[in-house]
Scaffold this motif. Sequence first.
Motif, PDB file in Angstrom:
ATOM      1  N   TRP A 147      31.307  13.933  51.870  1.00  0.00           N
ATOM      2  CA  TRP A 147      31.408  13.885  53.524  1.00  0.00           C
ATOM      3  C   TRP A 147      30.997  14.937  54.184  1.00  0.00           C
ATOM      4  O   TRP A 147      31.097  16.136  53.794  1.00  0.00           O
ATOM      5  N   PHE A 148      30.309  14.753  55.274  1.00  0.00           N
ATOM      6  CA  PHE A 148      29.884  15.614  56.212  1.00  0.00           C
ATOM      7  C   PHE A 148      29.045  16.634  55.336  1.00  0.00           C
ATOM      8  O   PHE A 148      29.046  18.136  55.524  1.00  0.00           O
ATOM      9  N   PHE A 169      27.929  10.832  57.282  1.00  0.00           N
ATOM     10  CA  PHE A 169      27.636  12.050  57.912  1.00  0.00           C
ATOM     11  C   PHE A 169      26.754  13.087  57.094  1.00  0.00           C
ATOM     12  O   PHE A 169      27.114  14.207  57.068  1.00  0.00           O
ATOM     13  N   PHE A 194      25.978   6.775  58.926  1.00  0.00           N
ATOM     14  CA  PHE A 194      25.314   7.907  59.682  1.00  0.00           C
ATOM     15  C   PHE A 194      24.445   8.845  58.789  1.00  0.00           C
ATOM     16  O   PHE A 194      24.976  10.191  58.943  1.00  0.00           O
TER      17      PHE A 194
END
Length: 268
Positions: A147-148, A169, A194
């Motif tokens: 994540w991220f 992301f 994303f």
Amino acid sequence: MTSPEPTDPTDPTDPTDPTAPLPARITDDRRQALNEKLTLAVGQGRIDLSEFSTISDAVWSVTDADRFSRIEQLVTGKTTPPDDAEIDRLAEKAAPSPEDAAKPGDPTNPAPAVKPKGSISSFSTTINHYQSSTVVPENHVPIQSTWFGDIRLKGTMQLREREGYSLVFGDLDLDLREMTLTASTTVLQANLIFGDVKLTVPPGVQVVNQMKLTFGDVKVSQREGGATPNYPGAPTVVLTGRTMFGDLRVRVAEPGEKQSFWNWLIEG
């Protein structure tokens, strides 16, 4: 000034002699059979994708029958040690080990499926109109997730028959040019929200797109010098999964080839 000596009509090397034997022709079936042996060598980890690309290009471009026969014998392990030529060295590397050659019926050592014959087409045609005959293995998929953050893989490593990635992301960047495979068909399952999927392969490797994109584009960047040949029986990389708000970018490049500044600026 002395006049040139007349051509000896009995000289077999004389190109104007109508009785001179024609050069031996290398059939497409013979080239394809050898290319499939190289694909098996990739699947068994004896050569990586960049080495496959180099030898495969020679298999489909060489016109000298004796030279082709030497490559053929080296790949199958049936000739004397190679000379200093790079192709000879790689061809010998692709030859099966005595253990592999002794177990042709071993289910863990399958022969690659024979793909339909056809003309060599451009890479963009293949990725946008993938072959319906491509078999996607149905096994458990090990998942790498983040994540991220991004996942970037390149260099000398081995890919399993199925690999999975899950990102939120973040971008997935896979450079397969120096990697080895464990099967002739490798499935990469990617699920992103994303984030973009970026895949780089050497010339001659087939890429099959089965991803579903929502609010995203498919972008293909050819190698320098024109369209990429898709050789029958080449290793196949299948992309599955989906992206939301992200693009799929596939780049074909020679091993070691750097992306130009303008392409990097446009494509990222």
